[in-house]
Design an enzyme around this catalytic site. Sequence first.
Site, PDB file in Angstrom:
ATOM      1  N   LYS A   1      -3.484 -15.513  -2.485  1.00  0.00           N
ATOM      2  CA  LYS A   1      -2.922 -15.920  -1.181  1.00  0.00           C
ATOM      3  C   LYS A   1      -4.024 -15.968  -0.116  1.00  0.00           C
ATOM      4  CE  LYS A   1      -0.141 -12.240  -1.237  1.00  0.00           C
ATOM      5  NZ  LYS A   1      -0.175 -11.598  -2.551  1.00  0.00           N
TER       6      LYS A   1
ATOM      7  N   ARG B   1       7.292  -7.340   1.923  1.00  0.00           N
ATOM      8  CA  ARG B   1       7.162  -7.011   0.502  1.00  0.00           C
ATOM      9  C   ARG B   1       8.353  -6.231  -0.015  1.00  0.00           C
ATOM     10  NH1 ARG B   1       0.680  -6.033  -0.074  1.00  0.00           N
ATOM     11  NH2 ARG B   1       0.355  -7.773  -1.460  1.00  0.00           N
TER      12      ARG B   1
ATOM     13  N   ARG C   1     -13.053  -9.297  -8.128  1.00  0.00           N
ATOM     14  CA  ARG C   1     -13.023  -9.412  -6.663  1.00  0.00           C
ATOM     15  C   ARG C   1     -13.952  -8.422  -5.958  1.00  0.00           C
ATOM     16  NH1 ARG C   1      -7.233  -9.501  -3.975  1.00  0.00           N
ATOM     17  NH2 ARG C   1      -6.946  -7.541  -5.094  1.00  0.00           N
TER      18      ARG C   1
ATOM     19  N   ARG D   1     -12.769  -3.163  -4.013  1.00  0.00           N
ATOM     20  CA  ARG D   1     -11.643  -2.428  -3.447  1.00  0.00           C
ATOM     21  C   ARG D   1     -11.346  -1.234  -4.340  1.00  0.00           C
ATOM     22  NH1 ARG D   1      -6.809  -6.526  -1.837  1.00  0.00           N
ATOM     23  NH2 ARG D   1      -5.624  -4.762  -2.645  1.00  0.00           N
TER      24      ARG D   1
ATOM     25  N   ARG E   1       0.405  -1.889  -9.254  1.00  0.00           N
ATOM     26  CA  ARG E   1       0.797  -2.793  -8.164  1.00  0.00           C
ATOM     27  C   ARG E   1       1.699  -3.905  -8.675  1.00  0.00           C
ATOM     28  NH1 ARG E   1      -5.062  -3.579  -6.492  1.00  0.00           N
ATOM     29  NH2 ARG E   1      -4.443  -5.532  -5.573  1.00  0.00           N
TER      30      ARG E   1
HETATM   31  P1  AMP Z   1      -3.007  -6.147  -0.472  1.00  0.00           P
HETATM   32  O1  AMP Z   1      -4.340  -6.220   0.215  1.00  0.00           O
HETATM   33  O2  AMP Z   1      -2.027  -7.125   0.060  1.00  0.00           O
HETATM   34  O3  AMP Z   1      -3.146  -6.192  -1.981  1.00  0.00           O
HETATM   35  O4  AMP Z   1      -2.405  -4.693  -0.132  1.00  0.00           O
HETATM   36  C1  AMP Z   1      -3.086  -3.500  -0.506  1.00  0.00           C
HETATM   37  C2  AMP Z   1      -2.151  -2.307  -0.410  1.00  0.00           C
HETATM   38  O5  AMP Z   1      -1.710  -2.132   0.938  1.00  0.00           O
HETATM   39  C3  AMP Z   1      -0.874  -2.404  -1.218  1.00  0.00           C
HETATM   40  O6  AMP Z   1      -1.054  -2.030  -2.576  1.00  0.00           O
HETATM   41  C4  AMP Z   1       0.029  -1.407  -0.465  1.00  0.00           C
HETATM   42  O7  AMP Z   1      -0.299  -0.059  -0.758  1.00  0.00           O
HETATM   43  C5  AMP Z   1      -0.358  -1.687   0.977  1.00  0.00           C
HETATM   44  N1  AMP Z   1       0.485  -2.752   1.558  1.00  0.00           N
HETATM   45  C6  AMP Z   1       0.083  -4.022   1.883  1.00  0.00           C
HETATM   46  N2  AMP Z   1       1.114  -4.732   2.396  1.00  0.00           N
HETATM   47  C7  AMP Z   1       2.197  -3.896   2.387  1.00  0.00           C
HETATM   48  C8  AMP Z   1       3.555  -4.027   2.787  1.00  0.00           C
HETATM   49  N3  AMP Z   1       4.051  -5.165   3.311  1.00  0.00           N
HETATM   50  N4  AMP Z   1       4.377  -2.955   2.600  1.00  0.00           N
HETATM   51  C9  AMP Z   1       3.926  -1.795   2.105  1.00  0.00           C
HETATM   52  N5  AMP Z   1       2.645  -1.598   1.709  1.00  0.00           N
HETATM   53  C10 AMP Z   1       1.784  -2.626   1.851  1.00  0.00           C
END
Ligand code: AMP
Length: 211
Positions: free
Chosen positions: A16, A91, A125, A159, A170
Amino acid sequence: MQNDIIVLFGKPGAGKGTQLSGFLEGREEQFEVLSVGDLLRKAKKDQTKLGKMAAPYMDSGKLVPDEIINGIVIAGLKSATKPVFTDGFPRTIKQSEAMLKAGLHPIVIDFEVDDDIVIQRAMDRIVCEDCGEAYTLNKFKHPKIDGICDKCGGKLVRRSDDTLEVVKKRLVEYERKTLPVLDFFENHHIHVYTINNSLPEAAQQFATLLI
Ligand code: AMP
């Protein structure tokens, strides 16, 4: 596209953010971007109260509790002065409900990819620890200078949640808590556009939807 909120939906690692970054080149002034993951990683790095609270969830591949996320994101969306892309919100059903309750009706673009591609992408990544821009260790989106962000000169790092074990967790969270959001959208007459993000034409399809 008239809607002011464009939700980028899909598995973690679906690409995304990468698609968005490509689309925004030369259009940075026209849109705002709210990436929840970037926001939380920054808070974690800066050791803020939010960062300290979110860290154990992020490190174990779990979603951060809805009350915390909703409090931050809904206020950000309401105060936006330009069309906003959300990368990683909503989410959960509760996050989606909070968005509608606040009078925010998005259009949704769902990026579809198979789990094995998601896992491979996470393993490849690296991200900028300052601005969050993502790159690949392979040549797909390699930085011009190894280890340095093309955009801001920040340091590129892996990361901490891009390990095989956490990526798999995840994906389980996605199946359990995020995937049902698609039905929620349908039940609330929110249109979902679908893009197969493993195809080379995905970027063009994305741009076509938005322009
Ligand atoms: P991402 O960078 O989108 O992969 O997000 C990394 C981490 O941030 C996720 O695994 C969650 O722990 C947290 N996170 C990101 N977006 C959300 C959300 N909308 N609701 C809850 N936790 C989130």
